[in-house]
Design a protein around this motif. Sequence first.
Motif, PDB file in Angstrom:
ATOM      1  N   TRP A  22       0.808  -1.213   0.000  1.00 54.69           N
ATOM      2  CA  TRP A  22       0.000   0.000   0.000  1.00 54.69           C
ATOM      3  C   TRP A  22       0.846   1.270   0.000  1.00 54.69           C
ATOM      4  CZ3 TRP A  22       0.754   3.073   4.189  1.00 54.69           C
ATOM      5  CH2 TRP A  22       1.096   2.495   5.417  1.00 54.69           C
ATOM      6  N   PRO A  26      -0.691   3.934  -2.733  1.00 52.94           N
ATOM      7  CA  PRO A  26      -1.588   4.461  -1.695  1.00 52.94           C
ATOM      8  C   PRO A  26      -2.951   4.875  -2.228  1.00 52.94           C
ATOM      9  CG  PRO A  26       0.097   6.065  -2.231  1.00 52.94           C
ATOM     10  CD  PRO A  26       0.484   4.805  -2.937  1.00 52.94           C
ATOM     11  N   GLN A  30      -6.450   3.525  -0.752  1.00 55.83           N
ATOM     12  CA  GLN A  30      -7.491   4.427  -0.279  1.00 55.83           C
ATOM     13  C   GLN A  30      -8.824   4.176  -0.977  1.00 55.83           C
ATOM     14  OE1 GLN A  30      -7.437   7.821   2.021  1.00 55.83           O
ATOM     15  NE2 GLN A  30      -6.941   5.800   2.802  1.00 55.83           N
ATOM     16  N   GLN A  31      -8.777   3.854  -2.274  1.00 56.19           N
ATOM     17  CA  GLN A  31     -10.008   3.555  -3.001  1.00 56.19           C
ATOM     18  C   GLN A  31     -10.693   2.313  -2.420  1.00 56.19           C
ATOM     19  OE1 GLN A  31     -11.579   5.378  -5.199  1.00 56.19           O
ATOM     20  NE2 GLN A  31     -13.212   3.891  -5.587  1.00 56.19           N
ATOM     21  N   ALA A 293      -2.496   4.361   4.939  1.00 58.48           N
ATOM     22  CA  ALA A 293      -3.469   4.479   3.856  1.00 58.48           C
ATOM     23  C   ALA A 293      -4.438   3.311   3.785  1.00 58.48           C
ATOM     24  CB  ALA A 293      -2.734   4.616   2.512  1.00 58.48           C
ATOM     25  N   ASN A 294      -4.187   2.245   4.550  1.00 57.24           N
ATOM     26  CA  ASN A 294      -5.043   1.055   4.434  1.00 57.24           C
ATOM     27  C   ASN A 294      -5.622   0.635   5.775  1.00 57.24           C
ATOM     28  OD1 ASN A 294      -2.790  -0.011   5.749  1.00 57.24           O
ATOM     29  ND2 ASN A 294      -3.024  -2.001   4.748  1.00 57.24           N
ATOM     30  N   PHE A 298     -10.588   6.678   5.270  1.00 62.16           N
ATOM     31  CA  PHE A 298     -10.467   7.342   3.971  1.00 62.16           C
ATOM     32  C   PHE A 298     -10.265   8.825   4.236  1.00 62.16           C
ATOM     33  CE2 PHE A 298     -12.408   9.672   0.402  1.00 62.16           C
ATOM     34  CZ  PHE A 298     -11.563   9.236  -0.616  1.00 62.16           C
ATOM     35  N   TYR A 299      -9.152   9.358   3.769  1.00 57.24           N
ATOM     36  CA  TYR A 299      -8.772  10.738   4.064  1.00 57.24           C
ATOM     37  C   TYR A 299      -9.193  11.677   2.941  1.00 57.24           C
ATOM     38  CZ  TYR A 299      -5.569   8.285   7.226  1.00 57.24           C
ATOM     39  OH  TYR A 299      -5.028   7.453   8.176  1.00 57.24           O
ATOM     40  N   THR A 316      -8.357  13.933  -2.660  1.00 53.79           N
ATOM     41  CA  THR A 316      -7.997  12.612  -2.183  1.00 53.79           C
ATOM     42  C   THR A 316      -6.483  12.538  -2.017  1.00 53.79           C
ATOM     43  OG1 THR A 316      -7.696  11.671  -4.389  1.00 53.79           O
ATOM     44  CG2 THR A 316      -9.939  11.642  -3.463  1.00 53.79           C
ATOM     45  N   LEU A 317      -6.011  11.436  -1.444  1.00 49.97           N
ATOM     46  CA  LEU A 317      -4.570  11.265  -1.242  1.00 49.97           C
ATOM     47  C   LEU A 317      -3.833  11.300  -2.572  1.00 49.97           C
ATOM     48  CD1 LEU A 317      -2.386  10.758   0.898  1.00 49.97           C
ATOM     49  CD2 LEU A 317      -2.749   8.302   0.578  1.00 49.97           C
ATOM     50  N   SER A 332     -14.393   7.064   8.328  1.00 50.60           N
ATOM     51  CA  SER A 332     -13.769   5.863   8.865  1.00 50.60           C
ATOM     52  C   SER A 332     -14.756   4.783   9.276  1.00 50.60           C
ATOM     53  CB  SER A 332     -12.924   6.226  10.081  1.00 50.60           C
ATOM     54  OG  SER A 332     -13.754   6.454  11.210  1.00 50.60           O
TER      55      SER A 332
END
Length: 500
Positions: A22, A26, A30-31, A293-294, A298-299, A316-317, A332
């Motif tokens: 990841w 990343p 995240q997706q 990131a995993n 979700f940021y 998104t990231l 989250s």
Amino acid sequence: MGIKAFLSKPMASWVVAQQQSWMNQPGQAQQQVFESIIRTGTHTAFGKDHYFKDIQTPKDFAQAVPVRDYEALRPYFDRLKNGERDVVWPGLPLYFAKTSGTTSGTKYIPITTDSISNHMNGAKNALLNYIHETGRSQFLDGKLIFLSGSPVLEQVAGINTGRLSGIVNHHVPGYLRTNQLPSFTTNCIEDWETKLDAIVNETIDQRMTLISGIPPWVQMYFDKIMSRTGKQIKDIFPDFQLFVYGGVNFAPYKTKLFESIGRKIDSIETFPASEGFIAFQNEQDDPGLLLLANSGIFYEFIPAEEFHQPNPRRLTLAEVKAGVNYALIINSNAGLWGYSIGDTVKFTSLFPHKLVVSGRLKHFISAFGEHVIGEEVEGALHDAMQEFPEVAVTEFTVAPYVDQGEGASYHEWLIAFDSPPHDAERFAKVLNWHLRKRNTYYDDLISGNILTNLKVTALPPNAFQQYMKRQGKLGGQNKVPRLSNDRTLADGLLEVLKAV
């Protein structure tokens, strides 16, 4: 080498190998998190209110779910506190993390069966990354101390509720419990000063190898031990190998802390919050923190200067850039959606995505339009202290002083010096120069005679401790704001100064 230290090395190698997938992709990680939490949240009350069934992409989500702080999301959390199920995440939370809010009073942050692993694995993997990088695992065979809040939990609607550090204490792996200090009984003491004395009693003759906590509270622990023994920490704990910390910028405390220890030791910075474990330092020579990131979060990232605009960009990231201040938004598996935790971050690298915490959205000074942030005052103080090596700072905060006279207003720096500058006037000038260099708006206000140069008010080393004690916030995970846009904290500290 003991069995724990020996077995930790193959475990560390496995964790780091898993991590690489990841770290290298990343955006894809995240997706996957995004799709998982949206799918799970669809049949909750929040998911129905915000039409999760129609959300396919992060852009759909950003249109459907506004950014909110705790106060704006409070109606949903209050429903949880009343015992209602399936509100923001399926079922009821496993815990409420109880934390103080600046405007919301006490906050109750849900921690779910799905999200507790985020908190525990983040801390565990920080240590395993250190072991993998350095090969040093002997600290696992000694005594480990985690300076934390009380593990005593209360019941709110049948849900166990307490400080995050106290909750986490219940999930320390069994193989570490035999090493862990202080004892459960001591950890349950609510009064910080009483608790600190008991912690010293239990640890002073032990083989301490790892010490973890918020830096100012660890410094109080060190001060108490040194006062009692007349020795530096290295002489009391010769096997002390690793310091793990988080919650505040370490830079203002670093000089004094390492002077107290008497030698350099390894350290790991972490970024834990009641809302989730966000990042940890995975390389000793890189201060950047690896964003997880995993890990069920979700940021989203909003450029800090856009945060208060009507329609800020929510990136998104995969869309962030290095060197830009972003407001951090989390979604989250704890049931937090479009949640602003109040921190700003800045990426120091991409691939891997590493960041530093640059400040707090609510902790700034803009009484005159300067918008000075935490990163700038901490950096200015750090640079000034480099020119005054005799200076050691226990704690500090900055507040505006507003005067109606032209050029008579200024920033007041209230600094508790453990060791003050030899030339206080010159120190203030150097500090002012470094802040001007870091913030062009502040520089313009000084040049335009709107503000006069900052003023430093020296406080006794224990002034902030006395203030926090008066507020009932001494110890635990409580932190002093670096910046305030009003005089409440500053005036409270000056009252402490008068009482000395």
